[in-house]
Design a protein around this motif. Structure first.
Motif, PDB file in Angstrom:
ATOM      1  N   LEU A  90       0.870  -1.172   0.000  1.00  0.00           N
ATOM      2  CA  LEU A  90       0.000   0.000   0.000  1.00  0.00           C
ATOM      3  C   LEU A  90       0.907   1.222   0.000  1.00  0.00           C
ATOM      4  O   LEU A  90       1.828   1.314   0.821  1.00  0.00           O
ATOM      5  N   VAL A  91       0.680   2.125  -0.956  1.00  0.00           N
ATOM      6  CA  VAL A  91       1.483   3.342  -1.067  1.00  0.00           C
ATOM      7  C   VAL A  91       0.555   4.547  -1.131  1.00  0.00           C
ATOM      8  O   VAL A  91      -0.644   4.420  -1.402  1.00  0.00           O
ATOM      9  N   LEU A  92       1.130   5.721  -0.898  1.00  0.00           N
ATOM     10  CA  LEU A  92       0.373   6.975  -0.939  1.00  0.00           C
ATOM     11  C   LEU A  92       0.841   7.801  -2.132  1.00  0.00           C
ATOM     12  O   LEU A  92       2.006   7.741  -2.521  1.00  0.00           O
ATOM     13  N   CYS A  93      -0.073   8.615  -2.675  1.00  0.00           N
ATOM     14  CA  CYS A  93       0.333   9.532  -3.735  1.00  0.00           C
ATOM     15  C   CYS A  93      -0.428  10.841  -3.612  1.00  0.00           C
ATOM     16  O   CYS A  93      -1.460  10.914  -2.937  1.00  0.00           O
ATOM     17  N   GLU A  94       0.131  11.851  -4.282  1.00  0.00           N
ATOM     18  CA  GLU A  94      -0.442  13.197  -4.305  1.00  0.00           C
ATOM     19  C   GLU A  94      -0.753  13.677  -2.882  1.00  0.00           C
ATOM     20  O   GLU A  94      -1.828  14.191  -2.603  1.00  0.00           O
ATOM     21  N   VAL A  95       0.227  13.530  -2.014  1.00  0.00           N
ATOM     22  CA  VAL A  95       0.073  13.861  -0.592  1.00  0.00           C
ATOM     23  C   VAL A  95       0.225  15.376  -0.402  1.00  0.00           C
ATOM     24  O   VAL A  95       1.220  15.964  -0.827  1.00  0.00           O
ATOM     25  N   HIS A  96      -0.766  15.982   0.227  1.00  0.00           N
ATOM     26  CA  HIS A  96      -0.766  17.422   0.506  1.00  0.00           C
ATOM     27  C   HIS A  96       0.453  17.765   1.368  1.00  0.00           C
ATOM     28  O   HIS A  96       0.830  16.984   2.250  1.00  0.00           O
ATOM     29  N   PRO A  97       1.084  18.920   1.143  1.00  0.00           N
ATOM     30  CA  PRO A  97       2.270  19.295   1.937  1.00  0.00           C
ATOM     31  C   PRO A  97       2.059  19.250   3.450  1.00  0.00           C
ATOM     32  O   PRO A  97       2.959  18.853   4.191  1.00  0.00           O
ATOM     33  N   ARG A  98       0.871  19.618   3.917  1.00  0.00           N
ATOM     34  CA  ARG A  98       0.600  19.543   5.365  1.00  0.00           C
ATOM     35  C   ARG A  98       0.661  18.115   5.868  1.00  0.00           C
ATOM     36  O   ARG A  98       1.174  17.847   6.953  1.00  0.00           O
ATOM     37  N   ILE A  99       0.124  17.194   5.085  1.00  0.00           N
ATOM     38  CA  ILE A  99       0.128  15.786   5.491  1.00  0.00           C
ATOM     39  C   ILE A  99       1.543  15.217   5.376  1.00  0.00           C
ATOM     40  O   ILE A  99       1.967  14.435   6.223  1.00  0.00           O
ATOM     41  N   LYS A 100       2.296  15.632   4.349  1.00  0.00           N
ATOM     42  CA  LYS A 100       3.697  15.209   4.245  1.00  0.00           C
ATOM     43  C   LYS A 100       4.471  15.650   5.484  1.00  0.00           C
ATOM     44  O   LYS A 100       5.292  14.900   6.002  1.00  0.00           O
ATOM     45  N   ARG A 101       4.194  16.853   5.948  1.00  0.00           N
ATOM     46  CA  ARG A 101       4.875  17.363   7.136  1.00  0.00           C
ATOM     47  C   ARG A 101       4.557  16.493   8.348  1.00  0.00           C
ATOM     48  O   ARG A 101       5.437  16.141   9.134  1.00  0.00           O
ATOM     49  N   VAL A 102       3.286  16.123   8.500  1.00  0.00           N
ATOM     50  CA  VAL A 102       2.881  15.256   9.617  1.00  0.00           C
ATOM     51  C   VAL A 102       3.588  13.905   9.511  1.00  0.00           C
ATOM     52  O   VAL A 102       4.072  13.375  10.513  1.00  0.00           O
ATOM     53  N   LEU A 103       3.667  13.349   8.306  1.00  0.00           N
ATOM     54  CA  LEU A 103       4.371  12.072   8.124  1.00  0.00           C
ATOM     55  C   LEU A 103       5.840  12.213   8.517  1.00  0.00           C
ATOM     56  O   LEU A 103       6.401  11.321   9.163  1.00  0.00           O
ATOM     57  N   ASN A 104       6.456  13.324   8.148  1.00  0.00           N
ATOM     58  CA  ASN A 104       7.864  13.553   8.490  1.00  0.00           C
ATOM     59  C   ASN A 104       8.061  13.721   9.988  1.00  0.00           C
ATOM     60  O   ASN A 104       8.970  13.127  10.577  1.00  0.00           O
ATOM     61  N   VAL A 105       7.214  14.523  10.628  1.00  0.00           N
ATOM     62  CA  VAL A 105       7.346  14.795  12.068  1.00  0.00           C
ATOM     63  C   VAL A 105       7.142  13.528  12.893  1.00  0.00           C
ATOM     64  O   VAL A 105       7.832  13.305  13.887  1.00  0.00           O
ATOM     65  N   THR A 106       6.211  12.682  12.460  1.00  0.00           N
ATOM     66  CA  THR A 106       5.916  11.455  13.207  1.00  0.00           C
ATOM     67  C   THR A 106       6.853  10.301  12.853  1.00  0.00           C
ATOM     68  O   THR A 106       6.799   9.246  13.494  1.00  0.00           O
ATOM     69  N   GLY A 107       7.672  10.483  11.842  1.00  0.00           N
ATOM     70  CA  GLY A 107       8.558   9.408  11.399  1.00  0.00           C
ATOM     71  C   GLY A 107       7.877   8.405  10.481  1.00  0.00           C
ATOM     72  O   GLY A 107       8.504   7.440  10.043  1.00  0.00           O
ATOM     73  N   LEU A 108       6.608   8.627  10.176  1.00  0.00           N
ATOM     74  CA  LEU A 108       5.883   7.687   9.317  1.00  0.00           C
ATOM     75  C   LEU A 108       6.313   7.791   7.857  1.00  0.00           C
ATOM     76  O   LEU A 108       5.976   6.920   7.056  1.00  0.00           O
ATOM     77  N   ASN A 109       7.084   8.814   7.523  1.00  0.00           N
ATOM     78  CA  ASN A 109       7.632   8.901   6.172  1.00  0.00           C
ATOM     79  C   ASN A 109       8.584   7.733   5.891  1.00  0.00           C
ATOM     80  O   ASN A 109       8.821   7.388   4.739  1.00  0.00           O
ATOM     81  N   ARG A 110       9.085   7.114   6.955  1.00  0.00           N
ATOM     82  CA  ARG A 110       9.928   5.927   6.783  1.00  0.00           C
ATOM     83  C   ARG A 110       9.097   4.658   6.592  1.00  0.00           C
ATOM     84  O   ARG A 110       9.620   3.629   6.166  1.00  0.00           O
ATOM     85  N   ARG A 111       7.834   4.706   6.922  1.00  0.00           N
ATOM     86  CA  ARG A 111       6.929   3.553   6.779  1.00  0.00           C
ATOM     87  C   ARG A 111       6.163   3.584   5.455  1.00  0.00           C
ATOM     88  O   ARG A 111       5.906   2.554   4.854  1.00  0.00           O
ATOM     89  N   PHE A 112       5.757   4.797   5.049  1.00  0.00           N
ATOM     90  CA  PHE A 112       4.945   4.940   3.837  1.00  0.00           C
ATOM     91  C   PHE A 112       5.797   5.367   2.656  1.00  0.00           C
ATOM     92  O   PHE A 112       6.577   6.307   2.757  1.00  0.00           O
ATOM     93  N   GLN A 113       5.627   4.683   1.547  1.00  0.00           N
ATOM     94  CA  GLN A 113       6.211   5.139   0.296  1.00  0.00           C
ATOM     95  C   GLN A 113       5.234   6.144  -0.299  1.00  0.00           C
ATOM     96  O   GLN A 113       4.020   5.882  -0.335  1.00  0.00           O
ATOM     97  N   THR A 114       5.751   7.299  -0.737  1.00  0.00           N
ATOM     98  CA  THR A 114       4.888   8.320  -1.330  1.00  0.00           C
ATOM     99  C   THR A 114       5.373   8.655  -2.738  1.00  0.00           C
ATOM    100  O   THR A 114       6.571   8.608  -3.025  1.00  0.00           O
ATOM    101  N   TYR A 115       4.410   8.996  -3.591  1.00  0.00           N
ATOM    102  CA  TYR A 115       4.697   9.314  -4.988  1.00  0.00           C
ATOM    103  C   TYR A 115       3.922  10.568  -5.382  1.00  0.00           C
ATOM    104  O   TYR A 115       2.897  10.894  -4.782  1.00  0.00           O
TER     105      TYR A 115
END
Length: 131
Positions: A90-115
Motif C-alpha cells: 500500500l502506497v500513498l500519492c499526491e500527498v498534501h504538503p501539510r500531510i507530508k509534514r505530519v508524516l515527516n514529524v511522526t517518522g511515518l515517512n519511513r513507513r509509507f512510500q509516497t509518490y
C-alpha cells in the motif's frame, strides 16, 4: 468501481471515496478530512481496496485530502499493516504538503512510500508473484 459519499448524520459531511482499477492495482481516491469523524468509513474503504486485488496492490490517492489527524494516521497505518500481512503493498500519492509534514514529524515517512502521481505509484508497485 466502488464509490461512497457520506453526508451528515454521525459522520462528517463531504467525506467520499472511490476505488478504481488501474493496471492491476486498486486506486483508492479519498476526498475530505481523515479524522475521528471519518475513521470508521476510512477503515471500511481501506479494507475494500485491500481485498480488491490479490495480493493487495493499493495506491491511496490523497489529492483531495488536506487534513489528517492521529485517527486518520492510525487507519492509514493499520491498512498498510493489513496489506503487508496479506503479502501486498500500500502506497500513498499526491500527498498534501501539510500531510507530508505530519508524516515527516511522526517518522511515518519511513513507513509509507509516497509518490507524486497515481501513475508513478502504480508503476512503482511490485508485480504480484504468480505461482
Amino acid at each position: 468501481m466502488k464509490c461512497h459519499t457520506l453526508e451528515g448524520g454521525d459522520v462528517q459531511a463531504g467525506f467520499s471515496w472511490i476505488i478504481t482499477p488501474h493496471s492491476g492495482a486498486a486506486v483508492l481516491s479519498l476526498s475530505g478530512e481523515l479524522d475521528l469523524a471519518t475513521a470508521a468509513e476510512l477503515r471500511h474503504c481501506m479494507a475494500e481496496a485491500i481485498a480488491s486485488t490479490v495480493p493487495p496492490r493499493v495506491v491511496v490517492d490523497l489529492k483531495a485530502v488536506a487534513f489528517c489527524d492521529s485517527s486518520g494516521l492510525s487507519e492509514l497505518l493499520a491498512a498498510l499493516g493489513g496489506a503487508e500481512a496479506a503479502g501486498g503493498t500500500l502506497v500513498l500519492c499526491e500527498v498534501h504538503p501539510r500531510i507530508k509534514r505530519v508524516l515527516n514529524v511522526t517518522g511515518l515517512n519511513r513507513r509509507f512510500q509516497t509518490y507524486d502521481t497515481v501513475q508513478e505509484a502504480v508503476v512503482a508497485l511490485p508485480e504480484p508473484v504468480v505461482s
